[in-house]
Design a protein around this motif. Structure first.
Motif, short mmCIF file in Angstrom:
data_model
loop_
_atom_site.label_atom_id
_atom_site.label_comp_id
_atom_site.label_asym_id
_atom_site.label_seq_id
_atom_site.Cartn_x
_atom_site.Cartn_y
_atom_site.Cartn_z
N GLN A 24 0.16 -1.23 0.63
CA GLN A 24 0.38 0.49 0.26
C GLN A 24 1.11 1.27 -0.25
OE1 GLN A 24 -3.67 0.18 -0.72
NE2 GLN A 24 -2.94 -2.47 -0.65
N LEU A 25 2.42 1.24 0.00
CA LEU A 25 2.79 2.15 -0.05
C LEU A 25 3.26 3.13 -1.07
CD1 LEU A 25 5.35 0.66 2.84
CD2 LEU A 25 3.05 2.56 3.38
N LYS A 26 3.77 4.19 -1.48
CA LYS A 26 3.84 4.89 -2.13
C LYS A 26 5.79 4.62 -2.36
CE LYS A 26 1.07 8.67 -3.78
NZ LYS A 26 1.04 10.11 -3.66
N THR A 27 6.42 3.89 -3.34
CA THR A 27 7.71 4.10 -3.40
C THR A 27 8.10 3.82 -4.90
OG1 THR A 27 6.86 1.93 -2.39
CG2 THR A 27 9.09 1.72 -3.29
N TYR A 28 9.77 4.38 -4.70
CA TYR A 28 10.74 4.83 -5.16
C TYR A 28 11.53 3.43 -5.51
CZ TYR A 28 14.54 6.27 -8.23
OH TYR A 28 15.73 6.40 -9.17
N VAL A 29 11.54 2.83 -6.92
CA VAL A 29 11.94 1.20 -7.05
C VAL A 29 13.17 2.07 -8.82
CG1 VAL A 29 11.73 -0.77 -7.91
CG2 VAL A 29 9.61 0.90 -6.87
N THR A 30 13.75 1.29 -8.69
CA THR A 30 15.13 0.91 -9.54
C THR A 30 15.60 0.17 -9.79
OG1 THR A 30 17.01 2.89 -10.10
CG2 THR A 30 16.80 1.88 -7.91
N GLY A 31 16.17 -0.57 -10.97
CA GLY A 31 17.28 -1.31 -11.28
C GLY A 31 16.11 -2.85 -11.47
N SER A 32 17.12 -3.48 -11.88
CA SER A 32 15.60 -4.49 -12.73
C SER A 32 16.07 -5.66 -12.30
CB SER A 32 15.93 -4.56 -14.62
OG SER A 32 17.51 -4.67 -14.82
N ASN A 33 17.13 -6.63 -10.99
CA ASN A 33 17.53 -8.20 -11.12
C ASN A 33 15.72 -8.62 -10.62
OD1 ASN A 33 18.00 -10.23 -9.50
ND2 ASN A 33 19.67 -9.60 -9.50
N LYS A 34 15.70 -9.68 -11.47
CA LYS A 34 14.08 -10.23 -10.62
C LYS A 34 14.49 -11.17 -9.31
CE LYS A 34 11.86 -9.70 -14.95
NZ LYS A 34 11.67 -8.79 -14.89
N ASP A 35 15.41 -12.03 -8.63
CA ASP A 35 15.87 -12.52 -8.27
C ASP A 35 15.91 -11.49 -6.29
OD1 ASP A 35 14.95 -14.59 -10.03
OD2 ASP A 35 17.39 -14.38 -10.30
N ALA A 36 16.89 -10.16 -6.65
CA ALA A 36 17.48 -10.25 -5.37
C ALA A 36 16.86 -8.81 -5.23
CB ALA A 36 18.88 -10.25 -5.86
N ALA A 37 16.58 -8.34 -4.02
CA ALA A 37 15.98 -7.32 -4.29
C ALA A 37 16.47 -6.48 -2.70
CB ALA A 37 14.29 -6.93 -3.77
N VAL A 38 17.18 -5.23 -2.54
CA VAL A 38 17.44 -4.62 -1.14
C VAL A 38 16.24 -2.65 -0.78
CG1 VAL A 38 19.10 -2.86 -0.43
CG2 VAL A 38 20.22 -4.69 -2.02
N LEU A 39 15.71 -3.35 0.55
CA LEU A 39 15.08 -2.84 0.74
C LEU A 39 15.53 -1.13 1.76
CD1 LEU A 39 11.88 -1.29 1.83
CD2 LEU A 39 12.30 -2.76 4.35
N LEU A 40 15.39 -0.23 1.04
CA LEU A 40 15.74 1.14 1.50
C LEU A 40 14.90 1.68 2.37
CD1 LEU A 40 17.71 1.31 -1.15
CD2 LEU A 40 18.45 3.11 -0.54
N VAL A 41 15.52 1.67 4.32
CA VAL A 41 14.56 2.64 4.75
C VAL A 41 14.82 4.15 5.08
CG1 VAL A 41 13.06 2.39 7.02
CG2 VAL A 41 13.81 -0.17 5.65
N HIS A 42 14.09 4.82 4.88
CA HIS A 42 15.28 6.22 4.53
C HIS A 42 14.94 7.03 6.22
CE1 HIS A 42 10.65 7.33 5.53
NE2 HIS A 42 10.83 6.97 4.90
N ASP A 43 15.85 7.95 6.33
CA ASP A 43 15.85 9.00 7.26
C ASP A 43 14.73 9.60 7.39
OD1 ASP A 43 16.21 11.22 5.48
OD2 ASP A 43 18.77 11.14 6.48
N VAL A 44 14.63 11.06 7.71
CA VAL A 44 13.49 12.24 8.61
C VAL A 44 13.33 12.57 7.14
CG1 VAL A 44 15.66 13.74 8.74
CG2 VAL A 44 13.29 13.63 9.83
N PHE A 45 14.56 12.67 6.53
CA PHE A 45 13.97 13.01 4.73
C PHE A 45 12.95 12.55 3.70
CE2 PHE A 45 17.03 15.71 6.29
CZ PHE A 45 16.69 17.55 6.36
N GLY A 46 12.98 11.10 4.01
CA GLY A 46 11.73 10.14 3.81
C GLY A 46 12.17 10.06 2.16
#
Length: 246
Positions: A24-46
């Protein structure tokens, strides 16, 4: 949280990813690997913070992953000009802002985002910056079986239990001066990590301060060098623990 959390420098550059959703979250997505993902959890600037979007682009390209930077502030956005404008810094009450986005409120959203990625990818890592560190480490706790690795940079709001319960390979990117990641908490971390029976990296950045890995002054050679070292350290860490999918 300290006043240092709202200071720093904006970087030039244009992110190359797209805005989408993760659950349900708006998300910036970049990259195209279908097997490996990295979740960035932001600082105060969102999630809209250009610096973090550029870092996501770097991870996607250099570690060959798909990087996700969701909005964990329910649409609240802190103007990054706050870092450059003394008047805006004076008006921005960090404590009040984050009081709206505490662990009990935002923790479940961070877990849900990580679980969604786990259902879609063979391997998933997370990296948390400042405010985002506690959530990343909670997801990485023993028994959760969600993440394959976790990295944190100049963490804020950490509790000792969040360090003691880490159950996956972990990386700490720690500046010398940090009112949030205090000398006492650094010492506790260094004493605890060898007892966890997981691979760990504790990378120290002498002469640098809280926020350097996401808001360093690129015109300052020492800060730029530290920023590059932090970024490359995270990339190599992701390659090591997500690498079989490459």
């Amino acid at each position: 949280m300290s006043e240092c959390c709202k200071t720093g420098f904006q970087w030039g550059g244009t992110p190359v990813g797209t805005e989408s959703t993760l659950g349900q979250l708006k998300t910036y997505v970049t990259g195209s690997n279908k097997d490996a993902a990295v979740l960035l959890v932001h600082d105060v600037f969102g999630w809209t913070f250009t610096n973090l979007r550029l870092l996501a682009d770097h991870y996607a390209k250099e570690a060959n992953v798909t990087a996700y930077l969701p909005d964990f502030y329910a649409g609240d956005v802190v103007d990054p000009d706050t870092m450059d404008n003394p008047e805006k810094r004076e008006k921005f009450n960090v404590g009040a802002f984050l009081g709206k986005h505490g662990k009990q409120t935002r923790g479940p959203e961070i877990f849900d985002a990580a679980k969604t990625l786990k259902s879609q990818y063979k391997k998933v890592a997370a990296i948390g910056f400042c405010w985002g560190a506690w959530g990343s480490l909670q997801v990485a706790a023993k028994g959760n079986n969600i993440l394959d690795a976790v990295s944190v940079a100049h963490p804020s709001l950490l509790e000792k239990s969040e360090i003691e319960n880490i159950g996956v390979p972990v990386q700490f990117l720690a500046p010398e001066t940090d009112p949030q990641f205090t000398p006492e908490l650094k010492q506790f971390t260094l004493e605890t990590l060898p007892k966890l029976n997981v691979p760990f990296e504790y990378i120290y950045f002498p002469g640098l301060v809280h926020g350097f890995a996401a808001k360093a002054d690129k015109n300052d050679p020492k800060q730029k060098d530290g920023l590059e070292r932090a970024k490359n350290s995270a990339v190599n860490f992701f390659k090591q623990y997500l690498g079989e999918t490459r």
